[in-house]
Design an enzyme around this catalytic site. Structure first.
Site, PDB file in Angstrom:
ATOM      1  N   THR A   1       3.035 -69.186 -29.232  1.00 49.34           N
ATOM      2  CA  THR A   1       3.393 -68.818 -27.860  1.00 49.34           C
ATOM      3  C   THR A   1       2.215 -68.949 -26.896  1.00 49.34           C
ATOM      4  O   THR A   1       2.241 -68.384 -25.805  1.00 49.34           O
ATOM      5  CB  THR A   1       3.907 -67.368 -27.823  1.00 49.34           C
ATOM      6  OG1 THR A   1       2.903 -66.501 -28.388  1.00 49.34           O
ATOM      7  CG2 THR A   1       5.192 -67.222 -28.614  1.00 49.34           C
TER       8      THR A   1
ATOM      9  N   GLY B   1       0.044 -69.962 -23.983  1.00 45.66           N
ATOM     10  CA  GLY B   1       0.344 -70.552 -22.680  1.00 45.66           C
ATOM     11  C   GLY B   1       1.599 -70.031 -22.015  1.00 45.66           C
ATOM     12  O   GLY B   1       1.988 -70.509 -20.942  1.00 45.66           O
ATOM     13  N   THR B   2       2.228 -69.017 -22.618  1.00 45.70           N
ATOM     14  CA  THR B   2       3.495 -68.514 -22.072  1.00 45.70           C
ATOM     15  C   THR B   2       3.359 -68.049 -20.621  1.00 45.70           C
ATOM     16  O   THR B   2       4.182 -68.393 -19.770  1.00 45.70           O
ATOM     17  CB  THR B   2       4.008 -67.346 -22.930  1.00 45.70           C
ATOM     18  OG1 THR B   2       4.105 -67.770 -24.284  1.00 45.70           O
ATOM     19  CG2 THR B   2       5.367 -66.880 -22.448  1.00 45.70           C
ATOM     20  N   GLY B   3       2.330 -67.236 -20.343  1.00 45.86           N
ATOM     21  CA  GLY B   3       2.180 -66.685 -18.995  1.00 45.86           C
ATOM     22  C   GLY B   3       1.889 -67.745 -17.950  1.00 45.86           C
ATOM     23  O   GLY B   3       2.481 -67.730 -16.856  1.00 45.86           O
ATOM     24  N   CYS B   4       0.986 -68.665 -18.274  1.00 42.54           N
ATOM     25  CA  CYS B   4       0.678 -69.755 -17.346  1.00 42.54           C
ATOM     26  C   CYS B   4       1.918 -70.593 -17.069  1.00 42.54           C
ATOM     27  O   CYS B   4       2.184 -70.983 -15.922  1.00 42.54           O
ATOM     28  CB  CYS B   4      -0.408 -70.655 -17.932  1.00 42.54           C
ATOM     29  SG  CYS B   4      -1.952 -69.833 -18.355  1.00 42.54           S
TER      30      CYS B   4
ATOM     31  N   LYS C   1       6.258 -58.962 -16.888  1.00 45.44           N
ATOM     32  CA  LYS C   1       6.635 -59.683 -18.101  1.00 45.44           C
ATOM     33  C   LYS C   1       6.612 -58.713 -19.281  1.00 45.44           C
ATOM     34  O   LYS C   1       5.549 -58.244 -19.682  1.00 45.44           O
ATOM     35  CB  LYS C   1       5.690 -60.853 -18.336  1.00 45.44           C
ATOM     36  CG  LYS C   1       5.718 -61.875 -17.198  1.00 45.44           C
ATOM     37  CD  LYS C   1       4.724 -62.998 -17.388  1.00 45.44           C
ATOM     38  CE  LYS C   1       3.306 -62.534 -17.249  1.00 45.44           C
ATOM     39  NZ  LYS C   1       2.339 -63.645 -17.165  1.00 45.44           N
TER      40      LYS C   1
END
Length: 265
Positions: free
Chosen positions: A209, A211-214, A178
């Site tokens: 932003t 929580g983007t990765g989860c 990412k």
């Protein structure tokens, strides 16, 4: 009455975010938005809000095992996503459970929170590298997690290929690096060491932003559960999370969450 058919089932094994923007809460929201039935194995509880993580407490290994067996043995799963695992003991227990699951596994090797708070003990890194990553259908590290796991530091887009190779050396079938922390457009690299897919999206001027990765990892797991191949699943997940980032909203005094329900509004 006609009996409804159950949607695909996805299990998240992760920590709780009391502010509702990341962790188990984000996972289940993303899964609902994408038409799958989300289930959960809680690994840790955090006291967390828009300003950061004020505390974290991991659950006993026996509690994690019991939750996992309760869901998998009765309901079954079409995909599993892992998030915050906190300690070497939990990483190794989850890896042992995943070894017999027979469904795609998305490993989000969560190391730090959006605010820089540690969510994985440094003593657990070897367990992630050698026990968890080899079980991953797709691993989804961000640039900080790549550096933490491999020592490779990504400064420009061209470095993503080297980062992907370093993570693939630990054994996942695919890796999605990412690149959201780079300047310019939001670019991620999906690779299995032979195929490469560059996933690009416009960068939205929105600081909210959390929580983007989860959310991305859960969206990817949802697409895999629906039968998509990894490249198509990653593209669909990227499109979903890009919309969620664009619609991210303010909560509290700090960084607000992405909008998991943006397609409904």
């Amino acid at each position: 009455m006609r009996r409804s058919t159950a949607p695909p089932r996805v299990l998240t094994v992760a920590g709780s975010d009391s502010g509702g923007g990341a962790g188990i809460q984000a996972d289940l929201k993303a899964m609902l938005a994408l038409g799958v039935h989300g289930m959960s194995v809680l690994t840790a509880v955090t006291a967390q809000n828009s300003l950061g993580v004020q505390g974290a407490w991991e659950l006993p290994v026996d509690a994690v095992r019991a939750q996992f067996r309760s869901v998998v043995d009765d309901i079954g799963v079409q995909a599993v996503k892992t998030g915050m695992l906190a300690s070497a003991e939990l990483v190794e227990a989850v890896a042992e459970l995943l070894a017999g699951v027979g469904a795609p596994v998305v490993v989000d090797p969560v190391g730090v929170s959006k605010h820089g708070d540690p969510l994985l003990a440094s003593s657990a890194l070897d367990s992630v590298r050698h026990k968890l990553l080899p079980l991953a259908t797709v691993a989804t590290p961000n640039l900080d997690e790549v550096a933490q796991l491999t020592g490779v530091r990504v400064e420009v887009e061209a470095d993503l290929r080297r980062a992907a190779g370093a993570v693939l050396d630990f054994g996942p079938r695919w890796v999605l690096i990412k690149g959201g922390h780079l300047r310019g457009e939001a670019v991620d690299l999906l690779s299995d060491g032979e195929e490469e897919h560059w996933l690009r999206a416009p960068r939205h001027d929105n600081r909210h932003t959390h929580g983007t990765g989860c959310t991305l990892a859960s969206a990817l797991a949802a697409q895999l559960a629906r039968g998509e191949r990894v490249p198509a699943a990653a593209r669909a997940a990227k499109a979903y999370v890009t919309g969620a980032i664009e619609r991210g909203f303010a909560l509290g005094e700090g960084i607000g969450p992405v909008d998991h329900g943006w397609r409904w509004r």
